[in-house]
Design an enzyme around this catalytic site. Structure first.
Site, short mmCIF file in Angstrom:
data_model
loop_
_atom_site.label_atom_id
_atom_site.label_comp_id
_atom_site.label_asym_id
_atom_site.label_seq_id
_atom_site.Cartn_x
_atom_site.Cartn_y
_atom_site.Cartn_z
N LYS A 162 -2.61 -13.31 -17.36
CA LYS A 162 -1.81 -12.08 -17.53
C LYS A 162 -0.54 -12.15 -16.67
O LYS A 162 0.56 -11.87 -17.15
CB LYS A 162 -2.62 -10.86 -17.11
CG LYS A 162 -1.80 -9.59 -16.92
CD LYS A 162 -2.61 -8.40 -16.48
CE LYS A 162 -2.81 -8.29 -15.02
NZ LYS A 162 -1.67 -7.76 -14.25
N ASN A 163 -0.70 -12.58 -15.42
CA ASN A 163 0.42 -12.51 -14.48
C ASN A 163 1.44 -13.62 -14.66
O ASN A 163 2.44 -13.66 -13.94
CB ASN A 163 -0.10 -12.44 -13.03
CG ASN A 163 -0.77 -11.10 -12.77
OD1 ASN A 163 -0.65 -10.17 -13.58
ND2 ASN A 163 -1.50 -11.01 -11.68
N CYS A 216 1.02 3.38 -7.49
CA CYS A 216 -0.10 3.18 -8.41
C CYS A 216 -1.37 3.14 -7.57
O CYS A 216 -1.37 3.42 -6.39
CB CYS A 216 0.06 1.87 -9.17
SG CYS A 216 -0.13 0.47 -8.11
N ARG A 253 4.56 1.14 -4.92
CA ARG A 253 5.01 -0.14 -5.49
C ARG A 253 6.53 -0.19 -5.33
O ARG A 253 7.28 0.01 -6.26
CB ARG A 253 4.61 -0.26 -6.97
CG ARG A 253 3.12 -0.30 -7.22
CD ARG A 253 2.38 -1.44 -6.54
NE ARG A 253 2.55 -2.73 -7.13
CZ ARG A 253 1.77 -3.21 -8.10
NH1 ARG A 253 0.84 -2.46 -8.61
NH2 ARG A 253 1.95 -4.42 -8.58
N ASP A 292 -5.84 -10.36 -5.64
CA ASP A 292 -6.45 -9.91 -6.89
C ASP A 292 -7.92 -10.29 -7.00
O ASP A 292 -8.64 -9.74 -7.83
CB ASP A 292 -5.69 -10.48 -8.10
CG ASP A 292 -4.29 -9.94 -8.18
OD1 ASP A 292 -3.46 -10.52 -8.90
OD2 ASP A 292 -3.99 -8.95 -7.47
N ARG A 334 -6.46 -3.81 -19.21
CA ARG A 334 -5.12 -4.31 -18.88
C ARG A 334 -5.17 -5.81 -18.58
O ARG A 334 -4.20 -6.53 -18.80
CB ARG A 334 -4.56 -3.59 -17.66
CG ARG A 334 -4.13 -2.16 -17.88
CD ARG A 334 -3.44 -1.62 -16.64
NE ARG A 334 -2.53 -2.61 -16.10
CZ ARG A 334 -2.45 -2.88 -14.79
NH1 ARG A 334 -3.20 -2.24 -13.92
NH2 ARG A 334 -1.59 -3.78 -14.36
C1 EPZ Z 1 2.13 -9.38 -8.57
O1 EPZ Z 1 2.48 -8.04 -8.27
C2 EPZ Z 1 0.92 -9.30 -9.49
N1 EPZ Z 1 1.27 -8.59 -10.71
C3 EPZ Z 1 -0.21 -8.56 -8.78
O2 EPZ Z 1 -1.35 -8.57 -9.64
C4 EPZ Z 1 -0.56 -9.32 -7.49
O3 EPZ Z 1 -1.56 -8.62 -6.79
C5 EPZ Z 1 0.70 -9.45 -6.62
O4 EPZ Z 1 1.76 -10.09 -7.37
C6 EPZ Z 1 0.44 -10.27 -5.37
O5 EPZ Z 1 0.01 -11.54 -5.72
C7 EPZ Z 1 1.89 -9.26 -11.70
O6 EPZ Z 1 2.20 -10.43 -11.58
C8 EPZ Z 1 2.19 -8.50 -12.95
P1 EPZ Z 1 4.45 -8.41 -4.81
P2 EPZ Z 1 3.88 -7.70 -7.50
O7 EPZ Z 1 5.83 -8.04 -5.15
O8 EPZ Z 1 4.93 -8.62 -7.99
C9 EPZ Z 1 5.36 -5.29 -1.34
C10 EPZ Z 1 -3.17 -7.65 -10.81
O9 EPZ Z 1 -4.22 -7.09 -10.43
N2 EPZ Z 1 6.70 -5.22 -1.91
O10 EPZ Z 1 4.16 -9.82 -4.39
O11 EPZ Z 1 4.10 -6.24 -7.61
C11 EPZ Z 1 4.31 -4.64 -2.25
O12 EPZ Z 1 4.25 -3.25 -2.02
C12 EPZ Z 1 -1.86 -7.31 -10.13
O13 EPZ Z 1 -3.11 -8.51 -11.72
C13 EPZ Z 1 7.69 -4.51 -1.22
O14 EPZ Z 1 7.45 -3.94 -0.17
O15 EPZ Z 1 3.47 -8.08 -6.01
C14 EPZ Z 1 3.05 -5.34 -1.85
O16 EPZ Z 1 2.51 -4.70 -0.71
C15 EPZ Z 1 -2.01 -6.27 -9.04
N3 EPZ Z 1 8.93 -4.42 -1.77
C16 EPZ Z 1 3.51 -6.75 -1.49
O17 EPZ Z 1 4.93 -6.66 -1.28
C17 EPZ Z 1 9.25 -5.02 -2.96
O18 EPZ Z 1 10.41 -4.93 -3.41
C18 EPZ Z 1 3.25 -7.77 -2.58
O19 EPZ Z 1 3.92 -7.37 -3.72
C19 EPZ Z 1 8.24 -5.74 -3.64
C20 EPZ Z 1 6.98 -5.82 -3.10
#
Ligand code: EPZ
Length: 418
Positions: free
Chosen positions: A22-23, A116, A121, A306, A398
Site C-alpha cells: 500500500k505504502n 488522525c 499529521r 506500522d 484501507r
Molecule cells: C508514512 O506516513 C506511511 N504512510 C505510514 O504508514 C508510516 O507509519 C510512516 O510513513 C512512517 O514509516 C504512507 O506511506 C501512506 P512520516 P508519513 O512523514 O509519510 C512527523 C500505515 O499504517 N512529521 O515519516 O505520514 C509525523 O507526525 C501508515 O500504513 C512531521 O512532524 O510518515 C510523524 O510523527 C501509518 N512533519 C513522523 O514525522 C511533517 O511534515 C513520521 O512521519 C511530516 C511528518
C-alpha cells in the site's frame, strides 16, 4: 456495520503470496501524474486507499482503468490543481499528491490532511522543503495554497526528520524541476527505493534512493512505463505475527526478506525459527512465544512503526514481559484499550508500553481504532479463547486486501458478517 467474527485458538499453517505494498502503490499512483504517456502498475493492492488515490487521479484529469491488481493511468492534457476536501479527508496520505500536482500544474490547493488516529499529521517538513524549491505557501482557513510562479527549481534540502511523505514530495517535485536537488536526511524506507526505481524507469535521473542523501537531476519530461509494485512488508509482518501467535507455521511467497530484517529478529527473539530465502520467508513458531525485551520503532532500517501494533498483540500472550517504545508517532497506542478488553495486561505511559504476557486472551467485542490497530485485534483474536467480533472494518480495509480469505486459507475461522 460489517464485522469480522473470529473463532480463536486455531493453529495457522500453510503458505501465502503477499500483495503489493500500500505504502508504495500510493506514491507510485501520484507519480504516474508526471509522465506524458500511460503508466501501468501491476501488483497494485485492491485497497480502499488505492481506490481513493484513483478517484483523486480521475479528479485531476486522468483516465484510470483498474483490472484486478493492475491499474493503468492515462494522464489528461491538463491537470487540475486542487483536491476536494472530502477526498483529502478520506485519505490523509493524499498529501503525497502535492509535489506531483505542483510539478504538473505549477500550483496546488489542498486542505490540511488533519489529525488522525495516530496523532497530528503535520506537513511542515513537506512545505519547508518545497519552499526551498521555489514554492510559495499561503494557508487560508484549513487550505494550503501552493504556487510555483517561476516554476520549480533544484535546491539542497535537509529534512530535520527523515519523513517518508516529505521525501516522496521532494522527489516528485524535483524530477521535472530546473537543475539538481540534493535531499539530505532523506527517508530510507524500501518504498522510497521503489519510488526512485519507478521514476528512473520513467526517465528520471535519481541516484541514492534508499540512502540518506538522494540526488535528483531535473529532466524535461518523463514517459510512462509498466511497473510492478514491491511486496507489502507490513502485510508480511502481520501474517507472520498471526502464525507465530497461534503456534503455527507459515511460508510467505513474494517477500523481500531484507525489508523485514528488524521484524524477523524480533520474531526470532520470541522463539520462532525463521528461514529467509531470495523471495520467501518461512516461520515455525514455538508452542509458546517468549517475551521480546525491547521493541523500539525507528525510521528504516529500524523496527517499522506500522508493525508495532500487530507484534504487540503477539507479545500479549508471550511468556514474560515485553517493552515497546513508539518513537515515530505521538499517539499510536489506541489499540491497547481494545486489547485490554480481551484480557491483555498492557500499561502505557507516553511513548512506552509494558506488555505482561498472559497465558490466554478471551474473545470479546472490539473495534478497530486505526489500520494497524485493527490488525493487532485480528492477531489477538486468532490466539484468543472463544469468539471475537471486530467492527469499524473501514480501517482494516484501507491496508489489507482479502484478509479473511488469507487467514482462512491458513486454517483460521474468520467470517465477515455484513
Ligand atoms: C508514512 O506516513 C506511511 N504512510 C505510514 O504508514 C508510516 O507509519 C510512516 O510513513 C512512517 O514509516 C504512507 O506511506 C501512506 P512520516 P508519513 O512523514 O509519510 C512527523 C500505515 O499504517 N512529521 O515519516 O505520514 C509525523 O507526525 C501508515 O500504513 C512531521 O512532524 O510518515 C510523524 O510523527 C501509518 N512533519 C513522523 O514525522 C511533517 O511534515 C513520521 O512521519 C511530516 C511528518
Amino acid at each position: 456495520m460489517s464485522k469480522l467474527v473470529i473463532e480463536g485458538s486455531r493453529t495457522l499453517r500453510g503458505e501465502l503470496t503477499l500483495h503489493g505494498a500500500k505504502n508504495s502503490a500510493l506514491p507510485l499512483l501520484a507519480a504516474s501524474l508526471l509522465g506524458d504517456s500511460p503508466v501501468v502498475l501491476t501488483r497494485c493492492p485492491p485497497l480502499s486507499d488505492v481506490a481513493a488515490s484513483v478517484s483523486i487521479l480521475r479528479h485531476l484529469g486522468c483516465e484510470v482503468v483498474t483490472e484486478g491488481d493492475c491499474v493503468e493511468v492515462r494522464q489528461g492534457a491538463s491537470c487540475r490543481s486542487d483536491i476536494p476536501e472530502a477526498q483529502m479527508r478520506e485519505m490523509r496520505s493524499s498529501i503525497v499528491f502535492l509535489g506531483a500536482i505542483l510539478a504538473r500544474a505549477g500550483e496546488a490547493h489542498l486542505c490540511f490532511p488533519g489529525g488522525c488516529e495516530l496523532g497530528p499529521r503535520p506537513i511542515d517538513l513537506h512545505l519547508a522543503a518545497l519552499c526551498q524549491m521555489g514554492v510559495t505557501v499561503r494557508e487560508d482557513g484549513g487550505t494550503v495554497h501552493c504556487r510555483a510562479p517561476h516554476g520549480l527549481h533544484g535546491a539542497t534540502v535537509t529534512l530535520s526528520f527523515p519523513s517518508v511523505g516529505a521525501t516522496e514530495n521532494v522527489l516528485l517535485a524535483a524530477v521535472l524541476a530546473q537543475g539538481e536537488t540534493v535531499l539530505c536526511n532523506a527517508a530510507r524506507e524500501p518504498e522510497i527505493v521503489d519510488l526512485c526505481r519507478f521514476l528512473n524507469t520513467c526517465g528520471a535521473r535519481i541516484t541514492g534512493g534508499g540512502e540518506g542523501v538522494i540526488r535528483i537531476q531535473g529532466v524535461r519530461r518523463l514517459i510512462g512505463c509498466r511497473y510492478e509494485v514491491m511486496p507489502d512488508r507490513i502485510e508480511a509482518a502481520t501474517y507472520l505475527a498471526a502464525a507465530a501467535v497461534t503456534g503455527g507455521e507459515l511460508l510467505l511467497r513474494g517477500a523481500q526478506p531484507l525489508h523485514l530484517s528488524a521484524v524477523l529478529s524480533v520474531l526470532e527473539e520470541a522463539g520462532c525459527a525463521l528461514l529467509a530465502k531470495s523471495d520467501t520467508v518461512h516461520l515455525k513458531a514455538p508452542q509458546r512465544l517468549g517475551r521480546i525485551r525491547t521493541v523500539r520503532t525507528m525510521p528504516y532500517p529500524g523496527f517499522p512503526t506500522d508493525a508495532q501494533a500487530p507484534i504487540m498483540a503477539m507479545a500479549a500472550v508471550a511468556d514474560g514481559t515485553s517493552v515497546f517504545i513508539e518513537n515515530i508517532f505521538d499517539s499510536r497506542y489506541k489499540h491497547v484499550g481494545e486489547l485490554r478488553r480481551m484480557g491483555a495486561c498492557i500499561k502505557t505511559e507516553g511513548r512506552v508500553a509494558v506488555v505482561e504476557g498472559v497465558k490466554r486472551l478471551s474473545g470479546a467485542k472490539v473495534s478497530c481504532t486505526d489500520l494497524r490497530g485493527g490488525a493487532a485485534l485480528v492477531v489477538a483474536a486468532l490466539a484468543a479463547e472463544g469468539r471475537t467480533e471486530i467492527d469499524r472494518l473501514c480501517h482494516l480495509d484501507r491496508g489489507y486486501a482479502a484478509l479473511e480469505q488469507g487467514l482462512c486459507s491458513l486454517g483460521a475461522c474468520v467470517v465477515r458478517q455484513r
